[in-house]
Design a protein around this motif. Structure first.
Motif, PDB file in Angstrom:
ATOM      1  N   PRO A   8       1.065  -1.194   0.100  1.00 58.99           N
ATOM      2  CA  PRO A   8       0.092  -0.043   0.019  1.00 58.99           C
ATOM      3  C   PRO A   8       0.709   1.299  -0.094  1.00 58.99           C
ATOM      4  N   ASP A  49      -6.187   9.897  -9.675  1.00 60.21           N
ATOM      5  CA  ASP A  49      -6.684   8.674  -9.797  1.00 60.21           C
ATOM      6  C   ASP A  49      -6.686   8.174 -11.099  1.00 60.21           C
ATOM      7  N   THR A  80      -5.138   2.558  -7.791  1.00 59.12           N
ATOM      8  CA  THR A  80      -6.362   3.057  -7.321  1.00 59.12           C
ATOM      9  C   THR A  80      -5.698   4.526  -6.225  1.00 59.12           C
ATOM     10  N   ARG A 128      -7.314   7.084  -3.573  1.00 57.77           N
ATOM     11  CA  ARG A 128      -8.485   7.940  -3.176  1.00 57.77           C
ATOM     12  C   ARG A 128      -8.187   8.721  -1.738  1.00 57.77           C
ATOM     13  N   GLU A 160      -3.078  -0.001  -3.582  1.00 56.06           N
ATOM     14  CA  GLU A 160      -3.918   1.060  -3.363  1.00 56.06           C
ATOM     15  C   GLU A 160      -3.297   2.455  -2.713  1.00 56.06           C
TER      16      GLU A 160
END
Length: 361
Positions: free
Chosen positions: A193, A213, A219, A221, A233
């Protein structure tokens, strides 16, 4: 004296900004302009050290002015003056992508009288003007009084038992553009991560996450309280909230709070890094990008002592070499690297145990 050009279509705002800057003994308002066309003309005529530039103006807006100014003045610091709205955040990020150096937000209507408005602008704007003017003079060969590097020896790390399990990134002034260049270079199958603290207010971090993004294979966010921290992520700390990580029986989760500011910031890089010591020990890779101040220094010291590896952006590619310079000056950086080289070295660092990896500046 640092010579500043103030550009805004509002006479009230021009007076407010000029008053805030003039109260600093080392800053001179060299001129004012009412729109982008006048700004381009005044830059050529006055040769200011810094431009403070509104976004929404008649004839030529701030975005157009940034492009025109950059044609002949690639190193001139430009600070955007933005509203704290979704529209203002979107336009500010676009201006930064076109070559603006930094931004400040205009006081909200809830701010008290003129004196309070001037104080609010001065608190944000004066340190940025000084930092960016100093960066430009250094690049031009003008001698500056530089702070002495921290003399503390680097910590003696414990040996890390495994490769890093998380990538931690801290950034401030110049950070949105640096992140836009670094994060898209990370592969879709990244096995760890990524947690990011960028000094930005609410709304701005939301728009930054959405913009990144669209540009990244991973991804991206804005973090929410309780989010699982998962490989592949990228979570960005939301404005006005500290981001921490906590290990539970089911894995690592993100926690948000509005505790006191640290290093005059919320979110603060040090808050995230301290929590990572408890959650990951030395199984982390830290990257400190361009930014004012020294947020992240103490967190890097703790993580390095635990066996984590630390990379910092070099001075030549930084808008302001405050945060990365503080870490490098303290002897905590395993590598001091140009921005465009960081992604490759990050991937190298994620494949081997932290205590075994070494990259020379």
């Amino acid at each position: 004296m640092i010579r500043v050009l103030v550009v805004d279509d509002s006479a009230v705002v021009r007076r407010l900004v000029s008053s805030a800057l003039s109260e600093a003994g080392d800053i001179l308002v060299a001129g004012v302009a009412r729109d982008g066309i006048e700004a381009v003309e005044q830059v050529a005529a006055l040769e200011p050290d810094v431009v403070v530039l509104d976004i929404e103006m008649p004839r030529m807006d701030g975005l157009g002015a940034v492009v025109e100014i950059r044609k002949d003045h690639p190193r001139l610091p430009i600070i955007m003056f933005s509203t704290l709205t979704e529209r203002g955040a979107t336009a500010t990020l676009e201006a930064l992508s076109r070559g603006a150096s930094d931004y400040v937000t205009k006081p909200s209507n809830s701010v008290g009288g003129v004196a309070d408005g001037i104080a609010a602008v001065r608190e944000q704007l004066v340190p940025r003007v000084r930092a960016l003017a100093g960066r430009r003079r250094l690049a031009s060969g003008v001698p500056l009084v530089r702070p002495a590097p921290v003399a503390a020896p680097p910590p003696r790390p414990r040996v890390a038992a495994a490769p890093p399990e998380v990538l931690l990134i801290g950034s401030s002034t110049g950070g949105p553009d640096a992140l836009a260049r670094l994060l898209p270079a990370l592969p879709k199958d990244l096995h760890v991560p990524v947690l990011v603290v960028q000094h930005m207010p609410p709304v701005f971090t939301t728009m930054l996450a959405q913009r990144l993004d669209r540009e990244c294979a991973l991804t991206v966010r804005e973090a929410a309280d309780g989010d699982p921290v998962r490989a592949g992520e990228i979570l960005i700390a939301p404005g006005d909230h500290h981001l921490r990580v906590v290990r539970s029986a089911t894995g690592v989760v993100a926690r948000l709070d509005q505790g006191p500011q640290e290093n005059f910031c919320r979110p603060a890089v040090d808050v995230l890094l301290r929590s990572a010591v408890d959650a990951y020990g030395g199984r982390a890779l830290v990257t400190i990008l361009t930014g004012m101040g020294q947020d992240g220094l103490e967190g890097c010291r703790l993580l390095a002592a635990a066996g984590a590896r630390v990379l910092v952006q070099d001075e030549a590619s930084s808008v302001v070499w405050g945060m990365p310079g503080a870490v490098a000056g303290a002897g905590l950086a395993h590598g001091t690297l140009p921005l465009d080289d960081l992604a490759r070295h990050i991937m190298t660092g994620l494949r081997v145990p932290a205590a075994q990896a070494a990259i020379r500046p």
